[in-house]
Design an enzyme around this catalytic site. Structure first.
Site, mmCIF file in Angstrom:
data_model
loop_
_atom_site.group_PDB
_atom_site.id
_atom_site.type_symbol
_atom_site.label_atom_id
_atom_site.label_comp_id
_atom_site.label_asym_id
_atom_site.label_seq_id
_atom_site.Cartn_x
_atom_site.Cartn_y
_atom_site.Cartn_z
ATOM 1 N N CYS A 197 0.827 -1.215 0.000
ATOM 2 C CA CYS A 197 0.000 0.000 0.000
ATOM 3 C C CYS A 197 0.860 1.264 0.000
ATOM 4 O O CYS A 197 1.989 1.252 0.502
ATOM 5 C CB CYS A 197 -0.863 0.040 1.235
ATOM 6 S SG CYS A 197 -1.826 -1.427 1.505
ATOM 7 N N ARG A 246 5.293 -0.124 -6.123
ATOM 8 C CA ARG A 246 5.244 -0.918 -4.900
ATOM 9 C C ARG A 246 4.212 -2.038 -4.983
ATOM 10 O O ARG A 246 4.201 -2.935 -4.152
ATOM 11 C CB ARG A 246 4.921 -0.015 -3.708
ATOM 12 C CG ARG A 246 5.969 1.068 -3.496
ATOM 13 C CD ARG A 246 5.537 2.017 -2.431
ATOM 14 N NE ARG A 246 5.536 1.359 -1.139
ATOM 15 C CZ ARG A 246 6.539 1.335 -0.295
ATOM 16 N NH1 ARG A 246 7.655 1.960 -0.610
ATOM 17 N NH2 ARG A 246 6.461 0.713 0.854
ATOM 18 N N TRP A 294 -3.122 -2.646 -1.372
ATOM 19 C CA TRP A 294 -2.738 -4.014 -1.726
ATOM 20 C C TRP A 294 -3.513 -4.884 -0.746
ATOM 21 O O TRP A 294 -3.241 -4.875 0.455
ATOM 22 C CB TRP A 294 -1.231 -4.179 -1.541
ATOM 23 C CG TRP A 294 -0.651 -5.445 -2.088
ATOM 24 C CD1 TRP A 294 -0.269 -5.680 -3.386
ATOM 25 C CD2 TRP A 294 -0.356 -6.646 -1.369
ATOM 26 N NE1 TRP A 294 0.232 -6.947 -3.509
ATOM 27 C CE2 TRP A 294 0.193 -7.570 -2.292
ATOM 28 C CE3 TRP A 294 -0.505 -7.042 -0.040
ATOM 29 C CZ2 TRP A 294 0.592 -8.852 -1.934
ATOM 30 C CZ3 TRP A 294 -0.105 -8.328 0.319
ATOM 31 C CH2 TRP A 294 0.438 -9.209 -0.622
ATOM 32 N N ASN A 335 -1.842 2.130 5.868
ATOM 33 C CA ASN A 335 -0.952 1.030 5.479
ATOM 34 C C ASN A 335 -0.712 0.184 6.722
ATOM 35 O O ASN A 335 -0.563 0.732 7.814
ATOM 36 C CB ASN A 335 0.411 1.553 5.027
ATOM 37 C CG ASN A 335 0.355 2.209 3.675
ATOM 38 O OD1 ASN A 335 -0.694 2.238 3.032
ATOM 39 N ND2 ASN A 335 1.487 2.756 3.238
ATOM 40 N N GLY A 336 -0.616 -1.127 6.546
ATOM 41 C CA GLY A 336 -0.356 -1.998 7.689
ATOM 42 C C GLY A 336 -1.553 -2.886 7.974
ATOM 43 O O GLY A 336 -2.517 -2.922 7.201
ATOM 44 N N GLU A 351 19.553 -17.011 -7.077
ATOM 45 C CA GLU A 351 19.063 -15.681 -7.452
ATOM 46 C C GLU A 351 18.610 -15.668 -8.917
ATOM 47 O O GLU A 351 17.593 -15.057 -9.255
ATOM 48 C CB GLU A 351 20.174 -14.650 -7.179
ATOM 49 C CG GLU A 351 19.908 -13.235 -7.655
ATOM 50 C CD GLU A 351 18.696 -12.575 -7.029
ATOM 51 O OE1 GLU A 351 18.086 -13.132 -6.108
ATOM 52 O OE2 GLU A 351 18.324 -11.487 -7.512
ATOM 53 N N LYS A 370 14.894 -14.662 -10.067
ATOM 54 C CA LYS A 370 14.643 -13.561 -11.006
ATOM 55 C C LYS A 370 13.779 -14.031 -12.158
ATOM 56 O O LYS A 370 12.816 -13.382 -12.549
ATOM 57 C CB LYS A 370 15.994 -13.050 -11.508
ATOM 58 C CG LYS A 370 16.153 -11.613 -11.697
ATOM 59 C CD LYS A 370 16.404 -10.763 -10.484
ATOM 60 C CE LYS A 370 15.494 -10.926 -9.323
ATOM 61 N NZ LYS A 370 15.924 -10.314 -8.117
ATOM 62 N N GLU A 403 10.065 -14.827 -10.966
ATOM 63 C CA GLU A 403 9.193 -13.732 -10.523
ATOM 64 C C GLU A 403 8.755 -12.819 -11.662
ATOM 65 O O GLU A 403 7.663 -12.259 -11.587
ATOM 66 C CB GLU A 403 9.798 -12.954 -9.352
ATOM 67 C CG GLU A 403 10.965 -12.069 -9.659
ATOM 68 C CD GLU A 403 11.450 -11.309 -8.415
ATOM 69 O OE1 GLU A 403 10.642 -10.928 -7.570
ATOM 70 O OE2 GLU A 403 12.666 -11.100 -8.322
ATOM 71 N N HIS A 450 20.662 -35.811 -6.685
ATOM 72 C CA HIS A 450 19.869 -36.368 -5.589
ATOM 73 C C HIS A 450 18.377 -36.068 -5.744
ATOM 74 O O HIS A 450 17.650 -36.065 -4.763
ATOM 75 C CB HIS A 450 20.398 -35.836 -4.251
ATOM 76 C CG HIS A 450 21.839 -36.179 -4.061
ATOM 77 N ND1 HIS A 450 22.262 -37.450 -3.739
ATOM 78 C CD2 HIS A 450 22.968 -35.436 -4.224
ATOM 79 C CE1 HIS A 450 23.582 -37.460 -3.672
ATOM 80 N NE2 HIS A 450 24.031 -36.258 -3.975
ATOM 81 N N LYS A 459 6.758 -4.495 -4.076
ATOM 82 C CA LYS A 459 8.178 -4.144 -3.942
ATOM 83 C C LYS A 459 8.648 -4.297 -2.504
ATOM 84 O O LYS A 459 9.753 -4.721 -2.243
ATOM 85 C CB LYS A 459 8.386 -2.707 -4.436
ATOM 86 C CG LYS A 459 9.822 -2.219 -4.357
ATOM 87 C CD LYS A 459 10.725 -2.998 -5.287
ATOM 88 C CE LYS A 459 12.181 -2.622 -5.167
ATOM 89 N NZ LYS A 459 13.051 -3.672 -5.745
HETATM 90 O O1 M6R Z 1 13.487 -4.894 0.686
HETATM 91 P P1 M6R Z 1 14.066 -6.244 0.979
HETATM 92 O O2 M6R Z 1 15.421 -6.426 0.424
HETATM 93 O O3 M6R Z 1 14.000 -6.605 2.424
HETATM 94 O O4 M6R Z 1 13.108 -7.254 0.200
HETATM 95 C C1 M6R Z 1 13.267 -8.631 0.316
HETATM 96 C C2 M6R Z 1 12.488 -9.359 -0.734
HETATM 97 O O5 M6R Z 1 11.119 -9.091 -0.625
HETATM 98 C C3 M6R Z 1 12.955 -8.994 -2.154
HETATM 99 O O6 M6R Z 1 14.314 -9.203 -2.321
HETATM 100 C C4 M6R Z 1 12.171 -9.823 -3.194
HETATM 101 O O7 M6R Z 1 12.528 -11.162 -3.116
HETATM 102 C C5 M6R Z 1 12.411 -9.265 -4.589
HETATM 103 N N1 M6R Z 1 11.181 -9.264 -5.331
HETATM 104 C C6 M6R Z 1 13.382 -10.058 -5.375
HETATM 105 O O8 M6R Z 1 13.568 -9.579 -6.660
#
Ligand code: M6R
Length: 615
Positions: free
Chosen positions: A2, A27, A74, A100-101, A488, A492, A495, A511, A610
């Site tokens: 949010c 976000r 959100w 927010n929250g 990673e 990437k 997502e 395994h 985000k």
């Molecule tokens: O803001 P942060 O680094 O704490 O966020 C952690 C994860 O939410 C963030 O890295 C998320 O996995 C990303 N979408 C990865 O690209």
């Protein structure tokens, strides 16, 4: 997640609010709305869907006024519908709240309010709060700012959970009220106007002077001034900060997507992360923000890291370096698991939270848990003034500038480089020789130039992505320092392209995951000419023997490997610990081009936000 933007000043509020909300679009959200003081009442427009839908509604039914609050939602309590969009109102319709929250005792508050005859118009927790504020305000029997602040305090004392709030009361038509606990809020100081937002990017086009509110802070903003207080009646600590970046830093410019812009910014953001942090004379790094003496750092006998997602991958790599250079045992946990794991934290344990946003709920909770148990806690953060940056005992900023793309790219690279500096610093206080320290500094200095060489291969990588974009599943395989990069790379790809991908240590594949290998499942091997080269080649042969297509990330000029792989992405030579940075940039581009080829919404992938500020 949010977003909040509020305005009080001399300009029409609605266009400023919509513009601010657009700057927070990255976000992630599913509905938008605003409320503006108009003719002694609060006029509201809100709807499910994109900000464009809100803008269209405003074009059809304009609102006028110079004091307003707005929100992108959100969904947490109730689906994204017009009725669940913010603002929410009290029973009189004269108090409006954007939030927010999550209010954890919402069910209890709703029961209490229903007992007093309230009928809810939405499924949200926020409406319960708006109605509760209204109850206290009505009970007070007086009108105006002083009575309203008393009611706001009384309501917030009943709330369990997290909030960042912007509130309007039609009886105080010149004021925007704000309150924060656990969800960020920043005040933007303009000339004859003030802003309140959940993210500095919403206000930076108008002012670079901001105040980051602390947990428990309350503010009353007017055009010509503001008052700050605390919920617990202590004095509010107000410090004005200057934002380093301008609005342009959070704009796409000539790039098709924020993600691509941020991938290409990495040589520069890396230089920013390194600037002023080299001590060549002592072959070490300068990390003043740690707030720890050399004596204290020498007494660290264990490091515990916690992070989520991409930041967790950065931690895995950093942890290996710390063990390698400083010989200090290092454990890296998912923050969401660490907070409930009850690990022993001795007085020699240094806790390190790694986070781009500084607001990730699990990472923040992990930091608080570590501090509660007496550990010294550091934060490695990008967002200045974020909750984790404020609550940590010390830390290191990334200086990567705003990262807007939901997929983290430049922040990862800066996180690992900053962790390399930390490993070097600890190493030089423990076991690392001056010669080795000096070599690491030289190699770090060379990294931005080497990343530029990987970026120059973007078009080649685009062609590889086009060949494999229709695969239903990918494997990403690496060993030792390249294992976190395999994880990673898989994250990437999945997502932003929605293709299933798994990252694995290459030898572990035998395994189980090798069962997935067939002629339609590409395996991306991270196999630069490093200490694990011969070993990973055997793993690569195992995949080839089962007709699995191989995409190899290889050292420039490795012609032997080129003969064994179906596609090769070349990266420059670098020492074993640092080569993962280069392979990672190649994999960022592979994920990006695959997602674009599939027509995905690269910067705002489905279901993702985000900054994950709920547990
Ligand atoms: O803001 P942060 O680094 O704490 O966020 C952690 C994860 O939410 C963030 O890295 C998320 O996995 C990303 N979408 C990865 O690209």
């Amino acid at each position: 997640m949010c977003g909040i933007v509020a305005y009080v000043g001399g300009r029409p509020a609605a266009p400023l609010l919509v513009e601010g909300l657009r700057r927070l679009e990255y976000r992630g959200y599913d509905s938008a709305g605003l409320g503006v003081i108009q003719g002694g009442k609060i006029a509201t427009r809100k709807c499910a869907g994109r900000i464009d839908a809100l803008a269209a509604r405003l074009a059809e039914y304009p609102v006028s006024g110079t004091v307003g609050i707005s929100h992108t939602r959100w969904a947490t309590h109730g689906p994204p519908t017009d009725a669940n969009s913010h603002p929410h109102f009290d029973a009189s319709g004269r108090i409006a709240v954007v939030h927010n929250g999550v209010i954890e005792n919402c069910a209890e508050l709703k029961r209490l309010l229903e007992g007093r005859g309230h009928a809810f118009a939405s499924e949200t927790d926020t409406e319960a709060l708006a109605r509760l504020i209204g109850e206290f305000y009505t009970e007070a029997g007086e009108k105006g700012e002083a009575a309203f602040l008393i009611a706001l305090r009384a309501a917030l004392r009943r709330v369990v959970g997290a909030y960042g709030l912007a509130v309007l009361c039609a009886d105080c038509p010149d004021t925007v009220f704000g309150a924060r606990r656990g969800s960020p809020l920043v005040v933007g100081l303009g000339r004859g106007e003030h802003f309140l937002a959940s993210d500095v990017n919403a206000v930076v086009a108008h002012t670079r002077d901001v105040i980051y509110l602390g947990d428990g802070d309350l503010v009353a903003l007017r055009a010509d001034g503001f008052e700050a207080a605390r919920l617990d009646e202590r004095e509010a600590k107000i410090e004005v900060h200057r934002i380093e970046h301008d609005a342009g830093a959070a704009e796409k410019g000539e790039f098709a997507h924020f993600m691509l812009k941020e991938i290409f910014e990495q040589p520069q953001t890396l230089r920013n992360a390194l600037r002023g942090r080299f001590n060549t004379e002592d072959a070490t790094s300068v990390l003043g923000g740690l707030n720890m003496t050399a004596h204290e750092l020498r007494r660290v006998d264990r490091i515990q890291m916690a992070a989520c997602g991409t930041s967790w991958h950065a931690g895995l790599l950093g942890g290996m370096w710390i063990e390698e250079f400083a010989r200090i045992p290092c454990e890296v946990d998912y923050a969401s698991e660490f907070r409930y794991r009850n690990p022993p934290l001795g007085s020699g344990t240094l806790f390190v939270a790694i986070t781009q946003s500084g607001e990730t709920a699990d990472t923040l909770a992990a930091l608080r848990e570590a501090k509660r148990k007496g550990a010294r806690a550091l934060g490695i953060c990008n967002v200045v003034g974020s909750s984790i940056a404020r609550e940590a005992d010390g830390g290191i900023y990334l200086h990567a500038g705003p990262e807007v793309g939901v997929a983290s790219t430049k922040a990862f690279t800066s996180q690992v480089v900053v962790l390399a500096l930390l490993a070097l610093h600890l190493g030089r206080l423990h076991h690392l020789s001056a010669l080795e320290g000096a070599r690491l500094l030289r190699e770090l200095e060379a990294m931005p130039g080497k990343i530029e060489r990987v970026l120059a291969r973007s078009e080649e990588i685009r062609r590889i992505a086009a060949r494999y974009k229709d695969a239903a599943s990918f494997l990403f395989l690496g060993r030792r320092f390249n294992h976190p990069v395999a994880l990673e790379g898989a994250l990437k790809l999945k997502e932003i392209s929605y293709i299933h991908a798994e990252g694995y240590p290459a030898a572990e594949m035998k395994h189980g995951p090798i069962a997935l290998v067939d002629e339609k499942t590409p395996s991306v091997f991270l196999c630069p000419r490093d200490g694990m080269y011969e070993k990973i080649l055997s793993n690569l042969e195992e995949v080839r023997a089962r007709r699995g297509p191989v995409i190899a990330v290889a050292t420039e000029g490795d012609d032997d490997l080129a003969k064994k792989a179906d596609a090769v992405i070349e990266i420059p030579e670098a020492p074993d610990p640092l080569v993962p940075l280069l392979g990672n940039v190649a994999l960022q581009l592979l994920a990006y081009h695959t997602a674009v080829a599939l027509g995905r919404d690269v910067d705002r992938p489905r279901n993702l936000a985000k900054s994950v500020t709920v547990e």
